[in-house]
Design a protein around this motif. Structure first.
Motif, PDB file in Angstrom:
ATOM      1  N   ASP A   3       0.861  -1.192   0.000  1.00 39.34           N
ATOM      2  CA  ASP A   3       0.000   0.000   0.000  1.00 39.34           C
ATOM      3  C   ASP A   3       0.889   1.230   0.000  1.00 39.34           C
ATOM      4  O   ASP A   3       1.528   1.534   1.010  1.00 39.34           O
ATOM      5  N   THR A  49      -2.673  -0.338  -3.895  1.00 41.97           N
ATOM      6  CA  THR A  49      -3.452  -0.741  -2.725  1.00 41.97           C
ATOM      7  C   THR A  49      -3.657  -2.250  -2.773  1.00 41.97           C
ATOM      8  O   THR A  49      -3.995  -2.802  -3.818  1.00 41.97           O
ATOM      9  N   VAL A  58      -3.365  10.297   3.064  1.00 43.84           N
ATOM     10  CA  VAL A  58      -3.083   9.381   4.179  1.00 43.84           C
ATOM     11  C   VAL A  58      -4.402   8.913   4.817  1.00 43.84           C
ATOM     12  O   VAL A  58      -4.587   7.727   5.097  1.00 43.84           O
ATOM     13  N   ASN A  59      -5.348   9.846   5.023  1.00 43.02           N
ATOM     14  CA  ASN A  59      -6.646   9.458   5.593  1.00 43.02           C
ATOM     15  C   ASN A  59      -7.455   8.582   4.644  1.00 43.02           C
ATOM     16  O   ASN A  59      -8.203   7.712   5.075  1.00 43.02           O
ATOM     17  N   LEU A  60      -7.314   8.838   3.354  1.00 38.43           N
ATOM     18  CA  LEU A  60      -8.167   8.122   2.396  1.00 38.43           C
ATOM     19  C   LEU A  60      -7.615   6.753   2.013  1.00 38.43           C
ATOM     20  O   LEU A  60      -8.388   5.828   1.769  1.00 38.43           O
ATOM     21  N   TYR A  61      -6.287   6.620   1.937  1.00 40.68           N
ATOM     22  CA  TYR A  61      -5.718   5.365   1.435  1.00 40.68           C
ATOM     23  C   TYR A  61      -4.945   4.578   2.491  1.00 40.68           C
ATOM     24  O   TYR A  61      -4.573   3.437   2.255  1.00 40.68           O
ATOM     25  N   ASN A  62      -4.639   5.188   3.636  1.00 45.70           N
ATOM     26  CA  ASN A  62      -3.860   4.506   4.689  1.00 45.70           C
ATOM     27  C   ASN A  62      -2.637   3.773   4.099  1.00 45.70           C
ATOM     28  O   ASN A  62      -2.476   2.578   4.273  1.00 45.70           O
ATOM     29  N   PRO A  63      -1.780   4.545   3.406  1.00 44.49           N
ATOM     30  CA  PRO A  63      -0.603   3.907   2.794  1.00 44.49           C
ATOM     31  C   PRO A  63       0.486   3.616   3.824  1.00 44.49           C
ATOM     32  O   PRO A  63       0.545   4.270   4.870  1.00 44.49           O
ATOM     33  N   ALA A  64       1.347   2.662   3.519  1.00 44.70           N
ATOM     34  CA  ALA A  64       2.532   2.415   4.342  1.00 44.70           C
ATOM     35  C   ALA A  64       3.633   3.408   3.985  1.00 44.70           C
ATOM     36  O   ALA A  64       4.534   3.648   4.785  1.00 44.70           O
ATOM     37  N   GLY A  78      -6.091  -0.472   2.934  1.00 41.11           N
ATOM     38  CA  GLY A  78      -4.824   0.185   3.221  1.00 41.11           C
ATOM     39  C   GLY A  78      -3.968  -0.698   4.106  1.00 41.11           C
ATOM     40  O   GLY A  78      -4.303  -1.861   4.352  1.00 41.11           O
ATOM     41  N   SER A  79      -2.868  -0.119   4.597  1.00 41.93           N
ATOM     42  CA  SER A  79      -1.866  -0.960   5.249  1.00 41.93           C
ATOM     43  C   SER A  79      -2.313  -1.494   6.613  1.00 41.93           C
ATOM     44  O   SER A  79      -1.836  -2.528   7.047  1.00 41.93           O
ATOM     45  N   SER A  80      -3.233  -0.806   7.296  1.00 41.26           N
ATOM     46  CA  SER A  80      -3.660  -1.274   8.620  1.00 41.26           C
ATOM     47  C   SER A  80      -5.170  -1.329   8.784  1.00 41.26           C
ATOM     48  O   SER A  80      -5.667  -1.476   9.903  1.00 41.26           O
ATOM     49  N   GLY A 132      -8.085   2.623   5.693  1.00 50.95           N
ATOM     50  CA  GLY A 132      -8.377   3.292   4.423  1.00 50.95           C
ATOM     51  C   GLY A 132      -9.830   3.727   4.324  1.00 50.95           C
ATOM     52  O   GLY A 132     -10.699   3.193   5.019  1.00 50.95           O
TER      53      GLY A 132
END
Lengths: 398, 398
Positions: free
Chosen positions: A213, A229, A323-329, B236-238, B241
């Motif tokens: 992600d 993702t 960051v809020n929308l995709y929660n990437p690493a 997403g990663s955790s 997402g």
């Protein structure tokens, strides 16, 4: 709800998986492959034999291992023999490369365009010319197994129609079809957006290796983005997903964007916004102008510093939303963004912290792209190799 | 780069795929299943026999077909025998349902909470009580094969820890573990965010059936979102997402949000923003209060109309960003959002058109959720059934 694969499909998946291991992970012994893939050694032996017979890999002694004793054979990609063509249509340059299985650049050519934007037919002609020269210079037994191209615009998936590329003035151009015809290889040139391909490249071979992600952000005249993702490129229903540059971050009185809206991320945080905020007199343009401003800010120039912070604030809002929308690493910066991010990192990080949920930001890393100027060509090559991996043995080279 | 599946894994995939076809698509003849799944009839016969022996499906004559001649047998889910428990932790209610294979609600219980938010142990106790009553009322041969719960908060994937649920006052609660312990079924209660589960439900059984890319937006006190991309829930990663409610849409002087930031979508377009803009005196609250304002706007009340447009403008910016970022085939509204969207549809659509790229918006549809108040429970049930589909025959019921 697809049914499980047939035995033939399983064999093809195993061949594909082994070839991808060698392509991305480099030479490896059959024992190491058996362990990584969770298959027994006799299955690995059969797969390697098939791929060897097809001319895609070969087994040989490893280069000097520095250890005593008889080393095991390693399976290597046939890098010099099996290659793809990768193309990058920049705003003011055209680049082409011949890239071997395993990811090695074997040859590359570049043309700087005398003006911004070029008729698609002219661009296709120049790139086809580069490709033909590179193919003529290749060893006689070398085989082209695919072709991929990156365009700075909105590209429809899966047919590759360039719907809109405002920075080069293209609308609804079948550029891939044109280039395919000019190459005459009997292979389609696959097309995608340059930031999608950047994301793919950094995910497979760059700063995002091992992360399923991530977001790749590319700064140029505009700001492009590509999103991985769950280990896959986010395309959306027609291939237009990840258009982060046109996220509205300043809806009340924001700057006019090339897309027609106001307050888009690229209008507020793109190159022109920085140059305008710094009161830049265009003696230099592009990346060099951005560097000039960042160097001035580093020296303590108040206007330059303020311009960098203004643009950094908008960039931070955009990144916080992602960051809020995709929660990437990881968020990976390419193009001019590494300079801007590093020039105002503490300021940008602080604003990102203010505007994100604690859970979403706690594990995200901010990284500079690792492939540098090659990112987009590497991504185009990986897109092209995908055709080979779909069916390694029945893939018909021309 | 997983290796292809073993024969045993292929068999399991086929069993899972057939069971999911029956679960989601309803009763079907073996011939129809063979065609849909692309398998031959003898394979289908073997799979159906195995699922029948496991008590998951049965074959019988269809109910009156209205046609002459001997009808074919159809494969039906064992709806009355095989079920999951679905739980929904609302802000001011707790709901539980027993839902059979095939998606039928067999029983449901609901408690309205006397106050907003409840201690997690108390909520788990009440829900476990409902579940035990429903199981006691079930036929003696009925088997619970999974359990799933929805929480209005940020839920970590895959372990289900509730990181933060501000509207009910929970932080870092292992609510799923607590409920699992109280139920004592030997099955874990899987947990997810209510909007993720809403997205899953509408994708599988509601307004998004057949669409692999959609966004579900749920209006409540806050605004939640769930994203399906490429046919899968974007986690997403955790698992965080799709936090669309905390996308910053008004960074300059926006309203304070419960998360601490300013100008989040839910601060600008949530219930309280609408009530405040309408100068609402809280004689009613929640959904009823929203309806009151929309009805007033429909009657021509100037303040109500202006409030609806103000909130609609912010909602439109948020939706426009989601359309540019995810390129969905549909945006589906749930909770209070259908009322707000329908109350100002022309206004909102016009603003969305101004703020999106032409390509990204051209095929997007805006729809009201089809499952109504059941959306979240249906999603929790589908999460729970996932455990059965992972391995239909070796799934051990308690």
């Amino acid at each position: 709800m697809k049914a499980g694969p047939s035995q033939e499909e399983v064999r093809r998946q195993n061949l594909s998986s082994l070839l991808r291991h060698i392509h991305l992970g480099g030479p490896a012994s059959r024992a190491a492959l058996a362990e990584r893939m969770g298959l027994n050694r006799s299955t690995i032996l059969a797969l390697v034999s098939e791929l060897t017979a097809a001319g895609l890999v070969r087994e040989e002694l490893p280069r000097d291992t520095g250890r005593a004793g008889r080393p095991s054979l390693v399976v290597r990609p046939e890098t010099a023999r099996v290659y793809v063509l990768a193309f990058d249509v920049g705003v003011d340059y055209l680049a082409a490369a011949r890239i071997g299985l395993g990811g090695t650049f074997l040859d590359r050519r570049e043309t700087t365009c005398p003006r911004i934007g070029m008729h698609p037919g002219e661009a296709a002609g120049l790139l086809a010319g580069h490709a033909k020269q590179m193919m003529a210079a290749a060893p006689p037994d070398a085989v082209c197994v695919g072709a991929g191209a990156a365009v700075r615009g909105i590209v429809r998936h899966p047919d590759g129609l360039v719907r809109s590329a405002p920075n080069i003035g293209w609308t609804d151009e079948d550029f891939g079809g044109d280039l395919t015809g000019r190459l005459g290889l009997g292979l389609p040139v696959l097309l995608d957006n340059e930031s999608n391909l950047g994301a793919l490249a950094e995910h497979l071979r760059g700063a995002g290796t091992g992360l399923d992600d991530l977001i790749y952000l590319h700064g140029d005249i505009g700001i492009g983005g590509g999103v991985i993702t769950g280990g896959r490129l986010l395309r959306g229903s027609s291939g237009y997903g990840g258009e982060v540059g046109h996220m509205i971050v300043n809806p009340r009185g924001g700057r006019r964007c090339g897309c027609g809206a106001r307050g888009c991320l690229e209008a507020e945080a793109g190159q022109n916004a920085l140059l305008d905020a710094a009161g830049h007199v265009p003696a230099t343009t592009g990346r060099q102008a951005v560097r000039t401003i960042i160097e001035a800010a580093d020296r303590g120039d108040v206007t330059a510093r303020s311009a960098l912070h203004t643009v950094g604030d908008w960039l931070a809002i955009g990144i916080a939303n992602l960051v809020n929308l995709y929660n990437p690493a990881a968020v990976i910066f390419g193009g001019t963004l590494p300079d801007i991010y590093l020039g105002a990192a503490a300021h940008i990080r602080s604003s990102i912290n203010t505007h994100t949920l604690a859970a979403a930001r706690e594990n995200v890393r901010f990284r500079v792209c690792r492939l540098g100027n090659d990112t987009v060509l590497v991504g185009a090559a990986e897109l092209a190799f995908g055709q080979l991996f779909d069916d390694p043995l029945n893939h018909r080279a021309p």
